[in-house]
Motif scaffolding. Sequence first.
Motif, PDB file in Angstrom:
ATOM      1  N   ILE A 217      27.951  22.724  60.806  1.00  0.00           N
ATOM      2  CA  ILE A 217      28.290  22.442  62.213  1.00  0.00           C
ATOM      3  C   ILE A 217      29.567  21.604  62.280  1.00  0.00           C
ATOM      4  O   ILE A 217      30.487  21.903  63.043  1.00  0.00           O
ATOM      5  CB  ILE A 217      27.128  21.721  62.935  1.00  0.00           C
ATOM      6  CG1 ILE A 217      25.879  22.620  62.961  1.00  0.00           C
ATOM      7  CG2 ILE A 217      27.537  21.343  64.362  1.00  0.00           C
ATOM      8  CD1 ILE A 217      24.644  21.955  63.532  1.00  0.00           C
ATOM      9  N   PHE A 218      29.636  20.569  61.435  1.00  0.00           N
ATOM     10  CA  PHE A 218      30.861  19.748  61.424  1.00  0.00           C
ATOM     11  C   PHE A 218      32.075  20.595  61.044  1.00  0.00           C
ATOM     12  O   PHE A 218      33.133  20.479  61.643  1.00  0.00           O
ATOM     13  CB  PHE A 218      30.724  18.576  60.446  1.00  0.00           C
ATOM     14  CG  PHE A 218      29.869  17.445  60.960  1.00  0.00           C
ATOM     15  CD1 PHE A 218      30.044  16.944  62.249  1.00  0.00           C
ATOM     16  CD2 PHE A 218      28.905  16.861  60.143  1.00  0.00           C
ATOM     17  CE1 PHE A 218      29.267  15.889  62.716  1.00  0.00           C
ATOM     18  CE2 PHE A 218      28.117  15.805  60.611  1.00  0.00           C
ATOM     19  CZ  PHE A 218      28.301  15.321  61.892  1.00  0.00           C
ATOM     20  N   ARG A 219      31.906  21.462  60.029  1.00  0.00           N
ATOM     21  CA  ARG A 219      33.051  22.267  59.567  1.00  0.00           C
ATOM     22  C   ARG A 219      33.512  23.263  60.615  1.00  0.00           C
ATOM     23  O   ARG A 219      34.702  23.451  60.811  1.00  0.00           O
ATOM     24  CB  ARG A 219      32.702  23.013  58.277  1.00  0.00           C
ATOM     25  CG  ARG A 219      33.321  22.365  57.029  1.00  0.00           C
ATOM     26  CD  ARG A 219      33.074  23.167  55.777  1.00  0.00           C
ATOM     27  NE  ARG A 219      31.679  23.496  55.585  1.00  0.00           N
ATOM     28  CZ  ARG A 219      30.761  22.637  55.150  1.00  0.00           C
ATOM     29  NH1 ARG A 219      31.085  21.402  54.850  1.00  0.00           N
ATOM     30  NH2 ARG A 219      29.505  23.005  55.008  1.00  0.00           N
ATOM     31  N   PHE A 220      32.562  23.916  61.314  1.00  0.00           N
ATOM     32  CA  PHE A 220      32.981  24.849  62.366  1.00  0.00           C
ATOM     33  C   PHE A 220      33.768  24.085  63.425  1.00  0.00           C
ATOM     34  O   PHE A 220      34.784  24.560  63.932  1.00  0.00           O
ATOM     35  CB  PHE A 220      31.770  25.539  63.002  1.00  0.00           C
ATOM     36  CG  PHE A 220      31.127  26.577  62.111  1.00  0.00           C
ATOM     37  CD1 PHE A 220      31.903  27.466  61.371  1.00  0.00           C
ATOM     38  CD2 PHE A 220      29.747  26.664  61.992  1.00  0.00           C
ATOM     39  CE1 PHE A 220      31.321  28.417  60.531  1.00  0.00           C
ATOM     40  CE2 PHE A 220      29.149  27.607  61.161  1.00  0.00           C
ATOM     41  CZ  PHE A 220      29.943  28.480  60.433  1.00  0.00           C
ATOM     42  N   ASN A 221      33.314  22.892  63.747  1.00  0.00           N
ATOM     43  CA  ASN A 221      34.025  22.089  64.754  1.00  0.00           C
ATOM     44  C   ASN A 221      35.392  21.640  64.243  1.00  0.00           C
ATOM     45  O   ASN A 221      36.364  21.625  64.995  1.00  0.00           O
ATOM     46  CB  ASN A 221      33.181  20.881  65.152  1.00  0.00           C
ATOM     47  CG  ASN A 221      32.139  21.251  66.179  1.00  0.00           C
ATOM     48  OD1 ASN A 221      32.429  21.324  67.367  1.00  0.00           O
ATOM     49  ND2 ASN A 221      30.924  21.536  65.736  1.00  0.00           N
TER      50      ASN A 221
END
Length: 213
Positions: free
Chosen positions: A34-38
């Motif tokens: 989730i952090f990486r997609f953001n």
Amino acid sequence: MIIVLLGPPGAGKGTQTGPLARKYQIVGISTGDIFRFNLNAGTPLGLEAKNFMNQGLLVPDDLTCRLVEDRLSQPDAQNGCLLDGFPRTVYQAEELEKYLAKKGQKVDYCLLLDIPEKELMARLTGRRVCRSCAAVWHLTFSPPPANLVCDRCGGEIYQRDDDGEVAASNRLKVYQAQTQPVVDWYKAKGTLKTVTALGPPAEVEKAIIKAMS
Ligand code: ADP
Ligand code: ZN
């Protein structure tokens, strides 16, 4: 059913999450993904998390807990979930317990992927991932397609910024300092099951399923 997958960076949590979530028909939730997609999409959340992630440090607890509570409140998480990469601090474990208790729920299984520390650096620095669907390869152990186009979704296969030597070695130190106490916390609660994470992914998956039956 609520499952927590614990283990050091490189233990194979991300590799196991998809197959296990499908098997138990629950949603897989990876805070790292989730952090990486953001981060890749340049959202405010991604910008806030970026410097911590790229150095191999944890994103602050309050930001992470808010993100997870929001994700757990969505309809697809009401049947249960498999948490990959959360909780990573004792504070996060306590917040998760409180949040679930309010809904009359609890963590049913905490699975620790156990692996000798000397294996981890090679696993991390050789890892490649898909920017779009988070599928995982390894240059030596399961090489990606030569054109670096994901064969599942057509996304770009790349090396994570935090899989370089310096950040990867920081992540291992952070794991020892901040996440090892979470392992002990679940052990004390009697929820912890330890699975050896050496060997091909399919064997690790079998060992996990066995540990849960
Ligand atoms: P790995 O388990 O391989 O280290 P992840 O993809 O799970 O990688 O996480 C990558 C990064 O995302 C972490 O180094 C950290 O910066 C951030 N992160 C992921 N989950 C958490 C969490 N629960 N708390 C704080 N930071 C997190
Ligand atoms: Zn993909």
